[in-house]
Design an enzyme around this catalytic site. Structure first.
Site, mmCIF file in Angstrom:
data_model
loop_
_atom_site.group_PDB
_atom_site.id
_atom_site.type_symbol
_atom_site.label_atom_id
_atom_site.label_comp_id
_atom_site.label_asym_id
_atom_site.label_seq_id
_atom_site.Cartn_x
_atom_site.Cartn_y
_atom_site.Cartn_z
ATOM 1 N N ARG A 104 10.910 -8.340 -21.983
ATOM 2 C CA ARG A 104 10.457 -7.052 -22.548
ATOM 3 C C ARG A 104 9.822 -7.185 -23.928
ATOM 4 O O ARG A 104 10.001 -6.351 -24.801
ATOM 5 C CB ARG A 104 11.600 -6.026 -22.550
ATOM 6 C CG ARG A 104 11.900 -5.559 -21.136
ATOM 7 C CD ARG A 104 13.328 -5.238 -20.918
ATOM 8 N NE ARG A 104 14.144 -6.426 -21.013
ATOM 9 C CZ ARG A 104 15.466 -6.431 -21.003
ATOM 10 N NH1 ARG A 104 16.120 -5.310 -20.912
ATOM 11 N NH2 ARG A 104 16.126 -7.560 -21.068
ATOM 12 N N ASP A 160 -11.089 -22.785 14.543
ATOM 13 C CA ASP A 160 -12.174 -23.768 14.742
ATOM 14 C C ASP A 160 -11.758 -25.143 14.214
ATOM 15 O O ASP A 160 -11.949 -26.162 14.873
ATOM 16 C CB ASP A 160 -13.456 -23.302 14.038
ATOM 17 C CG ASP A 160 -13.227 -22.988 12.551
ATOM 18 O OD1 ASP A 160 -12.146 -22.449 12.224
ATOM 19 O OD2 ASP A 160 -14.110 -23.296 11.737
ATOM 20 N N ALA A 191 -4.270 -17.123 -8.206
ATOM 21 C CA ALA A 191 -4.789 -16.863 -6.861
ATOM 22 C C ALA A 191 -6.267 -17.223 -6.791
ATOM 23 O O ALA A 191 -6.960 -17.241 -7.803
ATOM 24 C CB ALA A 191 -4.629 -15.387 -6.530
ATOM 25 N N GLY A 192 -6.715 -17.497 -5.608
ATOM 26 C CA GLY A 192 -8.142 -17.750 -5.406
ATOM 27 C C GLY A 192 -8.558 -17.196 -4.061
ATOM 28 O O GLY A 192 -8.068 -17.632 -3.040
ATOM 29 N N HIS A 193 -9.379 -16.163 -4.093
ATOM 30 C CA HIS A 193 -9.892 -15.607 -2.838
ATOM 31 C C HIS A 193 -11.332 -16.043 -2.703
ATOM 32 O O HIS A 193 -12.112 -15.882 -3.637
ATOM 33 C CB HIS A 193 -9.914 -14.073 -2.875
ATOM 34 C CG HIS A 193 -8.560 -13.461 -2.883
ATOM 35 N ND1 HIS A 193 -7.622 -13.713 -1.922
ATOM 36 C CD2 HIS A 193 -7.988 -12.601 -3.742
ATOM 37 C CE1 HIS A 193 -6.536 -13.023 -2.203
ATOM 38 N NE2 HIS A 193 -6.722 -12.350 -3.303
ATOM 39 N N LYS A 223 -6.660 -14.797 3.088
ATOM 40 C CA LYS A 223 -6.321 -13.366 3.096
ATOM 41 C C LYS A 223 -7.556 -12.508 2.876
ATOM 42 O O LYS A 223 -7.628 -11.378 3.328
ATOM 43 C CB LYS A 223 -5.269 -13.074 2.020
ATOM 44 C CG LYS A 223 -3.928 -13.703 2.333
ATOM 45 C CD LYS A 223 -2.917 -13.474 1.249
ATOM 46 C CE LYS A 223 -3.037 -14.379 0.057
ATOM 47 N NZ LYS A 223 -2.748 -15.793 0.272
ATOM 48 N N GLY A 224 -8.551 -13.088 2.180
ATOM 49 C CA GLY A 224 -9.789 -12.363 1.898
ATOM 50 C C GLY A 224 -10.472 -11.875 3.172
ATOM 51 O O GLY A 224 -11.081 -10.811 3.194
ATOM 52 N N GLN A 254 -1.008 -15.216 -3.329
ATOM 53 C CA GLN A 254 -0.007 -16.257 -3.039
ATOM 54 C C GLN A 254 0.566 -16.038 -1.620
ATOM 55 O O GLN A 254 -0.178 -15.635 -0.749
ATOM 56 C CB GLN A 254 1.100 -16.286 -4.099
ATOM 57 C CG GLN A 254 0.638 -16.824 -5.441
ATOM 58 C CD GLN A 254 -0.022 -15.779 -6.276
ATOM 59 O OE1 GLN A 254 0.483 -14.671 -6.431
ATOM 60 N NE2 GLN A 254 -1.160 -16.090 -6.846
ATOM 61 N N GLY A 263 -9.933 -16.166 12.885
ATOM 62 C CA GLY A 263 -11.041 -16.733 12.116
ATOM 63 C C GLY A 263 -11.526 -18.005 12.780
ATOM 64 O O GLY A 263 -10.740 -18.928 13.036
ATOM 65 N N PRO A 272 -6.841 -31.397 -4.139
ATOM 66 C CA PRO A 272 -6.772 -31.570 -2.685
ATOM 67 C C PRO A 272 -5.472 -30.973 -2.174
ATOM 68 O O PRO A 272 -4.415 -31.165 -2.794
ATOM 69 C CB PRO A 272 -6.792 -33.085 -2.479
ATOM 70 C CG PRO A 272 -6.666 -33.698 -3.813
ATOM 71 C CD PRO A 272 -6.820 -32.647 -4.872
ATOM 72 N N ASP A 289 -3.505 -19.530 0.164
ATOM 73 C CA ASP A 289 -4.799 -20.043 0.640
ATOM 74 C C ASP A 289 -4.970 -19.914 2.149
ATOM 75 O O ASP A 289 -5.668 -20.713 2.774
ATOM 76 C CB ASP A 289 -5.000 -21.515 0.222
ATOM 77 C CG ASP A 289 -4.692 -21.740 -1.242
ATOM 78 O OD1 ASP A 289 -5.213 -20.968 -2.057
ATOM 79 O OD2 ASP A 289 -3.916 -22.659 -1.553
#
Ligand code: IMP
Length: 420
Positions: free
Chosen positions: A142, A333, A38-40, A15-16, A224, A409, A304, A12
């Site tokens: 396998r 920021d 994952a969450g972008h 990376k996006g 990740q 950023g 959270p 988190d």
């Protein structure tokens, strides 16, 4: 030029943002490890896109997005994500998306197992419950189903599914917590996946080999992060793949000597979802404030996030593990809204001051350097325009790590990025 974008903390990190900028000059962007754990989030022209499996490049028409062989795919989620993009007027078609025929599937029993394993553990990992670990486990055993299997004749596919479910269903006969899964039902679902996804399933290696030969720009978009890595993270509080730079290169199908740049992405503080050591965690008003102003709630689970000060010992170690060539520093920021800021420059460990990450990190005490915060970056577009206090913070990180900070950023929109 081949560039990797890798998380340096606990995921988190944003990376996006780096992926999106680098994708401007790229022909191909590849997701290489993990799955929909994952969450972008990409904010483009004021619009927010949350993605879990699709590379963030999907919102760029001229880029080919690839889901590589190292990814585990929940086909239901992938289809939903593609549909969602279509609703937002974003093109997703076999023209701009390839799903590797070598990538493995996450099926219903993997999700069941993920929850069961967690409920049985005394020392919980706090997984996303998306079936990631059990899918990789079956891959290693396998016996798992791959994307290419969806294209097999019906009878062969059904046999594979029966074989794949055999061990799980033996457990389901013995233990009431395991819900029996009928292979015929799973087969029917697979037919739906086949119908929807068949034109996307392709040998991504062919495309990548050609792109490498032609010298095209390729981005490997990491998921990740370094400290969730199966080998380099805080085992067992980790994910089940190797999201470091080497693991991601492998998951994409590209050898290490072909990688030109490794961009490590970090926040100006630290956050973590799930359990595990967190040396600089602030379980107090400071942590609550960072969470509030940094909107630190999981993209995938909405949980959270635990929040704390920046830990530079972690970043120094991640520099070597990943072979970093530059850094993208996010949330400058957010941290600037704190009146005073602390940065961990070393650990106090077993009577010594150290600057590496020991295996029992929970026994480390942070040694902090204090910075004056309270800066405002509204309207800033260049590094020179940054307030002096913010520059001092950036310089400290750069000097400590010896790695150039390429992107900074200063807000959620990708336009709020300082490029150096
Ligand atoms: P799993 O990947 O669902 O097995 O979860 C293992 C650990 O990794 C848990 O602590 C998750 O919260 C964490 N995790 C997995 N993927 C991500 C991610 O993309 N960002 C942040 N944490 C993640």
């Amino acid at each position: 030029m081949i560039t990797e974008i890798i998380g340096l903390q606990y995921g988190d990190e944003g990376k996006g943002r780096a992926a999106h900028y680098e994708a401007q000059n790229a022909s191909i962007v590849i997701r290489a490890t993990g799955g929909n754990n994952a969450g972008h989030t990409v904010v483009s022209n004021g619009k927010k896109y949350a993605m879990h499996l699709l590379p963030s490049s999907i919102i760029r028409k001229d880029v080919k997005s690839v889901i590589g062989p190292g990814v585990v795919i929940d086909p239901k989620v992938l289809i939903e994500e593609i549909e969602n993009m279509h609703k937002n007027g974003i093109e997703v078609s076999p023209r701009n998306l390839i799903v590797s025929n070598r990538a493995h599937l996450i099926l219903n029993h993997h999700k069941e197992l993920d929850k069961l394993y967690e409920s049985m553990k005394s020392n919980k990992v706090g997984t996303t419950g998306r079936g990631i670990g059990p899918a990789y486990e079956e891959k290693c055993r396998r016996t798992n189903i791959r994307m290419c299997d969806l294209l097999l004749p019906d009878d062969v596919l059904l046999e594979k599914i029966k074989e794949n479910l055999r061990v799980y269903n033996i457990l389901a006969e013995k233990f009431e917590d395991f819900h029996f899964i009928n292979p015929e039902d799973e087969f029917k679902d697979c037919l739906i996946y086949r119908k929807y996804l068949r034109s996307y399933i392709y040998d991504s290696q062919e495309v990548i080999n050609n792109a490498v030969e032609k010298g095209l720009n390729i981005i490997v978009e990491g998921a990740q992060a370094t400290y969730l890595d199966l080998d380099h993270g805080d085992y067992p509080m980790v994910t089940s793949s190797n999201p470091n730079a080497s693991g991601s290169a492998s998951g994409a199908g590209i050898g290490p000597t072909l990688i030109d740049e490794v961009i490590g992405v970090m926040k100006a503080y630290t956050s973590r979802v799930g359990e595990g050591p967190f040396v600089t965690e602030q379980k107090n008003e400071i942590g609550d404030t960072i969470r509030k102003i940094g909107h630190e709630y999981g993209t995938t689970t909405g949980r959270p996030r635990r929040c704390g000060w920046l830990d530079l010992v972690m970043i120094l170690n991640a520099k070597v593990v990943n072979g970093l060539t530059s850094i993208c520093l996010n949330h400058l920021d957010t941290i600037g809204k704190m009146e005073e800021i602390y940065v961990c420059r070393a650990y106090y460990y077993k009577g010594k001051v150290i600057n590496y990450v020991p295996i029992d990190r929970e026994n480390c005490e942070p040694l902090y350097t204090r910075f004056e915060g309270g800066w405002d970056v509204t309207g800033v577009t260049t590094y020179e325009e940054l307030p002096e206090k913010a520059k001092k913070y950036v310089k400290y990180i750069e000097n400590y790590t010896g790695v150039k900070i390429k992107y900074i950023g200063i807000g959620p929109d990708e336009k709020q990025t300082i490029i150096r």
